[in-house]
Design a protein around this motif. Structure first.
Motif, PDB file in Angstrom:
ATOM      1  N   VAL A  23       0.788  -1.197   0.088  1.00 40.23           N
ATOM      2  CA  VAL A  23      -0.089   0.015  -0.103  1.00 40.23           C
ATOM      3  C   VAL A  23       0.833   1.255   0.006  1.00 40.23           C
ATOM      4  CG1 VAL A  23      -1.513   1.218   1.255  1.00 40.23           C
ATOM      5  CG2 VAL A  23      -1.934  -1.145   1.273  1.00 40.23           C
ATOM      6  N   ALA A  24       1.629   1.360   1.026  1.00 42.47           N
ATOM      7  CA  ALA A  24       2.500   2.568   1.202  1.00 42.47           C
ATOM      8  C   ALA A  24       3.838   2.370   2.015  1.00 42.47           C
ATOM      9  CB  ALA A  24       1.891   3.751   1.844  1.00 42.47           C
ATOM     10  N   TYR A  25       4.887   3.048   1.489  1.00 40.61           N
ATOM     11  CA  TYR A  25       6.243   3.189   2.123  1.00 40.61           C
ATOM     12  C   TYR A  25       6.458   4.529   2.975  1.00 40.61           C
ATOM     13  CZ  TYR A  25      11.207   2.861   3.020  1.00 40.61           C
ATOM     14  OH  TYR A  25      12.509   2.617   3.571  1.00 40.61           O
ATOM     15  N   ARG A  26       6.539   4.669   4.135  1.00 38.59           N
ATOM     16  CA  ARG A  26       6.460   6.016   4.577  1.00 38.59           C
ATOM     17  C   ARG A  26       7.165   5.898   6.349  1.00 38.59           C
ATOM     18  NH1 ARG A  26       0.410   7.408   4.365  1.00 38.59           N
ATOM     19  NH2 ARG A  26      -0.339   5.258   4.987  1.00 38.59           N
ATOM     20  N   GLN A  27       7.571   7.147   6.696  1.00 40.65           N
ATOM     21  CA  GLN A  27       8.040   7.045   7.905  1.00 40.65           C
ATOM     22  C   GLN A  27       6.931   7.354   8.941  1.00 40.65           C
ATOM     23  OE1 GLN A  27      10.921  10.155   9.480  1.00 40.65           O
ATOM     24  NE2 GLN A  27      12.161   8.347   9.420  1.00 40.65           N
ATOM     25  N   ASN A  28       6.793   6.590   9.918  1.00 40.05           N
ATOM     26  CA  ASN A  28       5.776   6.503  11.103  1.00 40.05           C
ATOM     27  C   ASN A  28       6.521   6.230  12.336  1.00 40.05           C
ATOM     28  OD1 ASN A  28       3.894   6.918   8.855  1.00 40.05           O
ATOM     29  ND2 ASN A  28       2.719   5.458   9.778  1.00 40.05           N
ATOM     30  N   ASP A  78      10.938   3.961   9.320  1.00 44.04           N
ATOM     31  CA  ASP A  78      10.520   3.680   7.906  1.00 44.04           C
ATOM     32  C   ASP A  78       9.584   2.274   8.087  1.00 44.04           C
ATOM     33  OD1 ASP A  78      11.889   5.762   6.656  1.00 44.04           O
ATOM     34  OD2 ASP A  78      13.580   4.674   6.110  1.00 44.04           O
ATOM     35  N   ARG A  79       8.284   2.605   7.482  1.00 45.68           N
ATOM     36  CA  ARG A  79       7.435   1.434   7.642  1.00 45.68           C
ATOM     37  C   ARG A  79       6.791   1.233   6.410  1.00 45.68           C
ATOM     38  NH1 ARG A  79       6.400  -0.005  12.780  1.00 45.68           N
ATOM     39  NH2 ARG A  79       4.708  -1.214  12.455  1.00 45.68           N
ATOM     40  N   VAL A  80       6.404  -0.286   6.157  1.00 47.89           N
ATOM     41  CA  VAL A  80       5.538  -0.579   4.951  1.00 47.89           C
ATOM     42  C   VAL A  80       4.316  -0.756   5.304  1.00 47.89           C
ATOM     43  CG1 VAL A  80       5.572  -2.251   3.237  1.00 47.89           C
ATOM     44  CG2 VAL A  80       7.913  -1.532   3.966  1.00 47.89           C
ATOM     45  N   HIS A  81       3.173  -0.094   4.845  1.00 47.24           N
ATOM     46  CA  HIS A  81       1.758  -0.447   4.880  1.00 47.24           C
ATOM     47  C   HIS A  81       1.225  -1.541   3.831  1.00 47.24           C
ATOM     48  CE1 HIS A  81       1.556   2.795   7.827  1.00 47.24           C
ATOM     49  NE2 HIS A  81       2.719   3.203   7.291  1.00 47.24           N
ATOM     50  N   LEU A  82       0.689  -2.501   4.484  1.00 45.19           N
ATOM     51  CA  LEU A  82       0.147  -3.776   3.423  1.00 45.19           C
ATOM     52  C   LEU A  82      -1.283  -4.140   3.817  1.00 45.19           C
ATOM     53  CD1 LEU A  82       3.460  -5.735   4.489  1.00 45.19           C
ATOM     54  CD2 LEU A  82       3.144  -4.501   2.357  1.00 45.19           C
ATOM     55  N   HIS A  83      -1.873  -4.616   3.022  1.00 49.01           N
ATOM     56  CA  HIS A  83      -3.276  -5.504   3.267  1.00 49.01           C
ATOM     57  C   HIS A  83      -2.742  -6.743   3.289  1.00 49.01           C
ATOM     58  CE1 HIS A  83      -5.563  -2.086   1.267  1.00 49.01           C
ATOM     59  NE2 HIS A  83      -5.650  -1.784   2.330  1.00 49.01           N
ATOM     60  N   ASP A  84      -3.364  -7.486   4.290  1.00 45.04           N
ATOM     61  CA  ASP A  84      -3.516  -9.015   4.295  1.00 45.04           C
ATOM     62  C   ASP A  84      -4.505  -9.613   3.650  1.00 45.04           C
ATOM     63  OD1 ASP A  84      -5.798  -8.928   5.769  1.00 45.04           O
ATOM     64  OD2 ASP A  84      -4.978  -9.531   7.721  1.00 45.04           O
ATOM     65  N   GLU A  85      -4.675 -11.016   3.628  1.00 47.63           N
ATOM     66  CA  GLU A  85      -5.482 -11.649   2.879  1.00 47.63           C
ATOM     67  C   GLU A  85      -6.706 -11.232   2.754  1.00 47.63           C
ATOM     68  OE1 GLU A  85      -3.991 -13.655   5.383  1.00 47.63           O
ATOM     69  OE2 GLU A  85      -2.250 -13.796   4.261  1.00 47.63           O
ATOM     70  N   PHE A 101      -2.307  -3.198   7.627  1.00 44.87           N
ATOM     71  CA  PHE A 101      -1.248  -3.452   8.889  1.00 44.87           C
ATOM     72  C   PHE A 101       0.043  -2.665   8.370  1.00 44.87           C
ATOM     73  CE2 PHE A 101      -0.615  -7.235   6.679  1.00 44.87           C
ATOM     74  CZ  PHE A 101       0.863  -7.389   6.772  1.00 44.87           C
ATOM     75  N   SER A 102       0.901  -2.553   9.149  1.00 51.84           N
ATOM     76  CA  SER A 102       2.456  -1.881   8.989  1.00 51.84           C
ATOM     77  C   SER A 102       3.377  -2.928   9.548  1.00 51.84           C
ATOM     78  CB  SER A 102       2.475  -0.496   9.087  1.00 51.84           C
ATOM     79  OG  SER A 102       2.509  -0.396  10.558  1.00 51.84           O
ATOM     80  N   LEU A 103       4.591  -2.885   9.058  1.00 50.49           N
ATOM     81  CA  LEU A 103       5.855  -3.712   9.633  1.00 50.49           C
ATOM     82  C   LEU A 103       6.913  -2.664   9.384  1.00 50.49           C
ATOM     83  CD1 LEU A 103       5.446  -6.954   7.840  1.00 50.49           C
ATOM     84  CD2 LEU A 103       5.069  -6.570  10.341  1.00 50.49           C
ATOM     85  N   PRO A 104       8.161  -2.677  10.209  1.00 48.98           N
ATOM     86  CA  PRO A 104       9.037  -1.910   9.999  1.00 48.98           C
ATOM     87  C   PRO A 104       9.735  -2.219   8.553  1.00 48.98           C
ATOM     88  CG  PRO A 104       9.234  -2.745  12.238  1.00 48.98           C
ATOM     89  CD  PRO A 104       8.005  -3.305  11.485  1.00 48.98           C
TER      90      PRO A 104
END
Length: 91
Positions: free
Chosen positions: A15-20, A24-31, A36-39
């Motif tokens: 979804v997105a890559y940004r600093q939160n 730096d975090r990656v925002h994703l959609h699960d199945e 959700f986001s992860l480092p």
């Protein structure tokens, strides 16, 4: 992700890559479509750390990680020595 992480090997919709939260975090959609986001460093979006690549999983700690840990221990000891960690309650 680390091979032992429960999400290792799975693919998610980017979804997105940004600093939160200061990193730096990656925002994703699960199945199920849940966001959700992860480092970013936990994913393959970020470039591989050269130390990790060269160490080839033979070294569990980086120098930067050990220095950060030593700094944390020093700060916790200073708080303990200053008595900040214990609140005195007077009757």
């Amino acid at each position: 992700m680390h091979p032992f992480h429960p999400l290792s090997g799975r693919e998610f919709e980017f979804v997105a890559y940004r600093q939160n939260w200061g990193e730096d975090r990656v925002h994703l959609h699960d199945e199920t479509g849940q966001l959700f986001s992860l480092p970013a460093g936990w994913t393959d979006v970020a470039a591989a750390d050269p130390f990790v690549v060269i160490a080839a999983a033979r070294c569990p700690f980086t120098t930067a990680g050990l220095v950060a840990l030593a700094d944390l221990v020093d700060r916790l000891r200073a708080r303990r020595d200053d008595g900040e960690s214990v609140k005195k309650i007077m009757p």
